[in-house]
Write a protein that holds these residues in place. Structure first.
Motif, PDB file in Angstrom:
ATOM      1  N   TRP A  32      12.491  -6.910  -3.835  1.00 30.99           N
ATOM      2  CA  TRP A  32      11.721  -5.674  -3.746  1.00 30.99           C
ATOM      3  C   TRP A  32      12.598  -4.477  -3.415  1.00 30.99           C
ATOM      4  CZ3 TRP A  32       6.573  -4.939  -0.655  1.00 30.99           C
ATOM      5  CH2 TRP A  32       5.528  -4.739  -1.565  1.00 30.99           C
ATOM      6  N   ARG A  33      13.578  -4.691  -2.527  1.00 31.42           N
ATOM      7  CA  ARG A  33      14.431  -3.572  -2.137  1.00 31.42           C
ATOM      8  C   ARG A  33      15.166  -3.021  -3.357  1.00 31.42           C
ATOM      9  NH1 ARG A  33      16.253  -1.521   2.639  1.00 31.42           N
ATOM     10  NH2 ARG A  33      15.356  -3.235   3.857  1.00 31.42           N
ATOM     11  N   ALA A  34      15.627  -3.912  -4.225  1.00 29.39           N
ATOM     12  CA  ALA A  34      16.297  -3.464  -5.445  1.00 29.39           C
ATOM     13  C   ALA A  34      15.322  -2.754  -6.373  1.00 29.39           C
ATOM     14  CB  ALA A  34      16.942  -4.657  -6.148  1.00 29.39           C
ATOM     15  N   ASN A  35      14.083  -3.248  -6.430  1.00 27.43           N
ATOM     16  CA  ASN A  35      13.060  -2.645  -7.285  1.00 27.43           C
ATOM     17  C   ASN A  35      12.805  -1.190  -6.870  1.00 27.43           C
ATOM     18  OD1 ASN A  35      10.481  -3.674  -9.190  1.00 27.43           O
ATOM     19  ND2 ASN A  35      10.012  -1.948  -7.871  1.00 27.43           N
ATOM     20  N   PHE A  36      12.526  -0.979  -5.586  1.00 28.19           N
ATOM     21  CA  PHE A  36      12.270   0.382  -5.111  1.00 28.19           C
ATOM     22  C   PHE A  36      13.535   1.228  -5.115  1.00 28.19           C
ATOM     23  CE2 PHE A  36       8.572  -1.767  -3.114  1.00 28.19           C
ATOM     24  CZ  PHE A  36       7.571  -0.952  -3.632  1.00 28.19           C
ATOM     25  N   GLY A  37      14.683   0.592  -4.817  1.00 28.88           N
ATOM     26  CA  GLY A  37      15.941   1.328  -4.816  1.00 28.88           C
ATOM     27  C   GLY A  37      16.276   1.882  -6.183  1.00 28.88           C
ATOM     28  N   PRO A  83       0.801  -1.232   0.000  1.00 30.86           N
ATOM     29  CA  PRO A  83       0.000   0.000   0.000  1.00 30.86           C
ATOM     30  C   PRO A  83       0.830   1.277   0.000  1.00 30.86           C
ATOM     31  CG  PRO A  83      -0.988  -1.601   1.484  1.00 30.86           C
ATOM     32  CD  PRO A  83       0.336  -2.158   1.064  1.00 30.86           C
ATOM     33  N   ALA A  84       2.117   1.187   0.354  1.00 31.36           N
ATOM     34  CA  ALA A  84       2.967   2.382   0.285  1.00 31.36           C
ATOM     35  C   ALA A  84       3.000   2.956  -1.125  1.00 31.36           C
ATOM     36  CB  ALA A  84       4.382   2.042   0.753  1.00 31.36           C
ATOM     37  N   VAL A  85       2.849   2.092  -2.127  1.00 27.22           N
ATOM     38  CA  VAL A  85       2.874   2.568  -3.514  1.00 27.22           C
ATOM     39  C   VAL A  85       1.685   3.495  -3.773  1.00 27.22           C
ATOM     40  CG1 VAL A  85       2.858   1.858  -5.932  1.00 27.22           C
ATOM     41  CG2 VAL A  85       4.097   0.492  -4.239  1.00 27.22           C
ATOM     42  N   PHE A  86       0.536   3.203  -3.145  1.00 24.34           N
ATOM     43  CA  PHE A  86      -0.622   4.098  -3.267  1.00 24.34           C
ATOM     44  C   PHE A  86      -0.310   5.486  -2.717  1.00 24.34           C
ATOM     45  CE2 PHE A  86      -3.658   0.249  -2.972  1.00 24.34           C
ATOM     46  CZ  PHE A  86      -3.778   0.195  -4.347  1.00 24.34           C
ATOM     47  N   LEU A  87       0.700   5.558  -1.859  1.00 25.27           N
ATOM     48  CA  LEU A  87       1.066   6.811  -1.204  1.00 25.27           C
ATOM     49  C   LEU A  87       2.247   7.483  -1.885  1.00 25.27           C
ATOM     50  CD1 LEU A  87       0.838   5.362   2.408  1.00 25.27           C
ATOM     51  CD2 LEU A  87      -0.894   6.762   1.266  1.00 25.27           C
ATOM     52  N   GLY A  88       2.642   6.969  -3.039  1.00 28.28           N
ATOM     53  CA  GLY A  88       3.707   7.589  -3.796  1.00 28.28           C
ATOM     54  C   GLY A  88       5.080   7.361  -3.223  1.00 28.28           C
ATOM     55  N   THR A  89       5.281   6.257  -2.508  1.00 29.79           N
ATOM     56  CA  THR A  89       6.590   5.996  -1.935  1.00 29.79           C
ATOM     57  C   THR A  89       6.788   4.482  -1.834  1.00 29.79           C
ATOM     58  OG1 THR A  89       8.071   6.532  -0.090  1.00 29.79           O
ATOM     59  CG2 THR A  89       5.755   6.130   0.459  1.00 29.79           C
ATOM     60  N   SER A  90       7.788   4.050  -1.070  1.00 25.49           N
ATOM     61  CA  SER A  90       8.078   2.636  -0.901  1.00 25.49           C
ATOM     62  C   SER A  90       7.847   2.233   0.540  1.00 25.49           C
ATOM     63  CB  SER A  90       9.535   2.345  -1.286  1.00 25.49           C
ATOM     64  OG  SER A  90      10.415   2.677  -0.216  1.00 25.49           O
ATOM     65  N   PRO A  91       7.677   0.936   0.810  1.00 27.89           N
ATOM     66  CA  PRO A  91       7.494   0.503   2.200  1.00 27.89           C
ATOM     67  C   PRO A  91       8.729   0.743   3.059  1.00 27.89           C
ATOM     68  CG  PRO A  91       7.708  -1.387   0.745  1.00 27.89           C
ATOM     69  CD  PRO A  91       7.581  -0.185  -0.130  1.00 27.89           C
ATOM     70  N   TYR A  92       9.871   0.997   2.414  1.00 28.87           N
ATOM     71  CA  TYR A  92      11.095   1.273   3.163  1.00 28.87           C
ATOM     72  C   TYR A  92      11.191   2.735   3.583  1.00 28.87           C
ATOM     73  CZ  TYR A  92      12.076  -3.192   1.022  1.00 28.87           C
ATOM     74  OH  TYR A  92      11.991  -4.509   0.613  1.00 28.87           O
ATOM     75  N   ARG A  93      10.314   3.583   3.034  1.00 25.97           N
ATOM     76  CA  ARG A  93      10.345   5.008   3.356  1.00 25.97           C
ATOM     77  C   ARG A  93       9.038   5.504   3.959  1.00 25.97           C
ATOM     78  NH1 ARG A  93      11.992   8.913  -0.894  1.00 25.97           N
ATOM     79  NH2 ARG A  93      12.754  10.030   0.944  1.00 25.97           N
TER      80      ARG A  93
END
Length: 527
Positions: free
Chosen positions: A338-343, A190-200
């Motif tokens: 996933w970390r590489a994907n968002f990174g 759901p972080a993607v719905f918020l324009g960011t990543s779950p790591y941020r």
């Protein structure tokens, strides 16, 4: 009062409806020929696509908005509850997971994949539900012009826990609840719905899991075009004038007070439209850097470079011959790393492979595709970089946009088993970051708006009032409360509250009691 509204997206339309319903003389100006903004639509060859939002969440926000206008969701929308709410495929080839809005089924699914996780997930969902309720009652309907909302006893009693949720990333909170990487992704996406990543994203946003795992995912028949058309109709019925194909070139200011807007006159020049109040629902960067004179801007271009714009996206709208039985209405396809994907996105690179979202509205709505065909909307998150290019029709977009779309279609085909997907495409349109910037005035081509990081959430996000120009108000995804159609409806209400001089946190009182919506399962009767 005379009110000029800049922008005919969902926020502008909702603001027009609420202010016109309150007796103001409202005139709205939209630069494009169609209303909807990010929540637009496109039709060709018997197919009709929503070009933006496609998840209908937070039905109580819609219901409250409609009640403010003396109507209801039941009266305005044919709302269907999806079953499953969505399906998740994994790059690893692990069995896909179906999720819905039923708490017990969600808990059973987590327990089946990770034995022993049920108790932890019960606590997670209870926390998500409580945090969501706290947000609705105390934060989302507050413009933070006063800190009184933060000093209420329900907030103070939970202050220690709220601070912890704000300081811990969502990915970390999810990992402390479940060990299986696939389940961590289900809790973190759901972080993607918020324009960011779950790591941020702060773990405060685990409240989103209440929405998709308990509250349910819905679909308005006719798509979000039906939502946009309905709100526009409500605005016009209350006297608002909606002008399309009429771009605003400048917000006029005299003595530090907004006096109106300059708009295209249709014959190559401009005309001035006087107003007592100007409400800009355009992206805040566009409003500041394009519509206001330098002396009226609240931050410099250099300061804007320190803002996280959130990701952009490459979209592919596909008309497909035949059926696609492996794809439900909503599909998420997650990469393993996933970390590489968002990174990669945060570093300004297009991830390869990329996680992908696919919407197949023809699974629910027969009117979005010709008989014997399917309607697919594919979204690939990419960096907010207009250099990636524009999209086009029939493969005519810029090479990088078309390459990203081709790769996504191939990945979806492989991961879902629809191996001949590309060969069955009979209609194709792509959209790239440069289109978001050019068509929607989106800063750096962001698809959603500034990321909901800790520094860009709640009272740290854009303000409703302009501190340099009296009579200029801001609304939309780039201001509080943030991204998503429910947030945009709330943003419109914050403008109404400010116009009424109502500073207290919380929702405005509803003028009348109307029936609550009764959504039904997919394929059922009208809600």
């Amino acid at each position: 009062m005379r009110v000029a509204i800049v922008g005919g997206g969902i926020t502008g339309l909702a603001t027009a409806a609420l202010l016109a319903g309150d007796g103001h003389a409202v005139e709205l100006f939209e630069s494009r020929d169609d209303l909807g903004g990010r929540a637009g639509s496109w039709a060709a060859d018997g197919f009709r696509f929503d070009t933006g939002p496609s998840w209908f969440l937070m039905p109580e926000v819609f219901e409250h908005f409609y009640r403010l206008l003396g109507t209801s969701t039941r009266s305005q929308l044919d709302l269907v509850r999806l079953d499953p709410g969505y399906r998740v495929f994994f790059e690893s080839g692990a069995d896909p997971i179906d999720l819905g809005g039923d708490r017990e089924l969600s808990l059973e699914m987590f327990e089946a994949i990770e034995p022993g996780s049920r108790d932890r997930m019960e606590r997670y969902l209870a926390s998500a539900r409580e945090t969501y309720r706290l947000a609705i009652d105390h934060f989302l309907y507050d413009d933070f012009s006063s800190l009184s909302g933060l000093l209420r006893s329900p907030v103070l009693r939970r202050a220690h826990r709220l601070v912890r949720l704000l300081g811990q990333p969502l990915a970390s909170y999810a990992a402390g609840t479940v060990r299986d990487p696939r389940l961590q992704q289900v809790l973190g996406y759901p972080a993607v719905f918020l324009g960011t990543s779950p790591y941020r994203a702060p773990s405060m946003y685990h409240l989103m899991s209440h929405l998709d795992l308990e509250d349910g995912v819905y679909y308005p028949m006719g798509g979000f075009a039906a939502v946009v058309d309905g709100v526009a109709r409500l605005a016009q019925e209350r006297g608002a004038v909606l002008r399309t194909g009429t771009p605003v070139s400048r917000i006029t200011v005299s003595g530090g007070v907004a006096t109106g807007v300059e708009v295209a006159d249709g014959v190559g020049g401009t005309r001035h439209v006087p107003a007592d109040v100007v409400v800009s629902t355009a992206d805040l960067h566009h409003t500041e850097q394009r519509l206001l004179a330098p002396e009226h801007r609240t931050r410099s271009e250099a300061a804007w470079q320190r803002v996280d714009p959130g990701p952009s996206a490459v979209l592919a709208m596909l008309g497909v011959r035949g059926t696609l039985p492996n794809l439900p209405h909503h599909t998420l396809a997650f990469t393993t790393d996933w970390r590489a994907n968002f990174g990669a996105i945060e570093a300004g690179r297009v991830p390869e492979p990329a996680s992908v979202y696919v919407c197949r509205p023809s699974a629910t709505d027969p009117d979005v595709a010709p008989e014997g065909h399917e309607n697919l909307f594919v979204l690939v998150p990419v960096p907010a970089d207009t250099g990636i290019g524009h999209g086009g029709i029939g493969g005519a977009g810029d090479p990088e946009v078309e390459r990203i779309a081709d790769a996504a279609i191939a990945d979806v085909a492989a991961w879902t088993g629809e191996t001949d997907l590309a060969e069955r495409v009979v209609l194709r349109r792509t959209v790239g970051p440069a289109d978001f910037a050019e068509d929607l005035g989106s800063w750096r081509g962001s698809a959603l708006g500034p990321a909901h990081t800790l520094r860009q959430s709640a009272f740290l996000r854009g303000r409703v009032d302009n501190p340099k120009v009296r009579g200029l108000l801001h609304a939309g995804a780039t201001t509080i409360p943030g991204i998503g159609i429910p947030m945009c409806l709330i943003s419109a209400e914050l403008v109404l509250k400010r116009m009424r001089g109502y500073r207290a946190p919380g929702r405005l009182p509803e003028p009348a009691s109307v029936g609550l919506p009764t959504p039904v399962a997919a394929g059922g009767a009208t809600a």
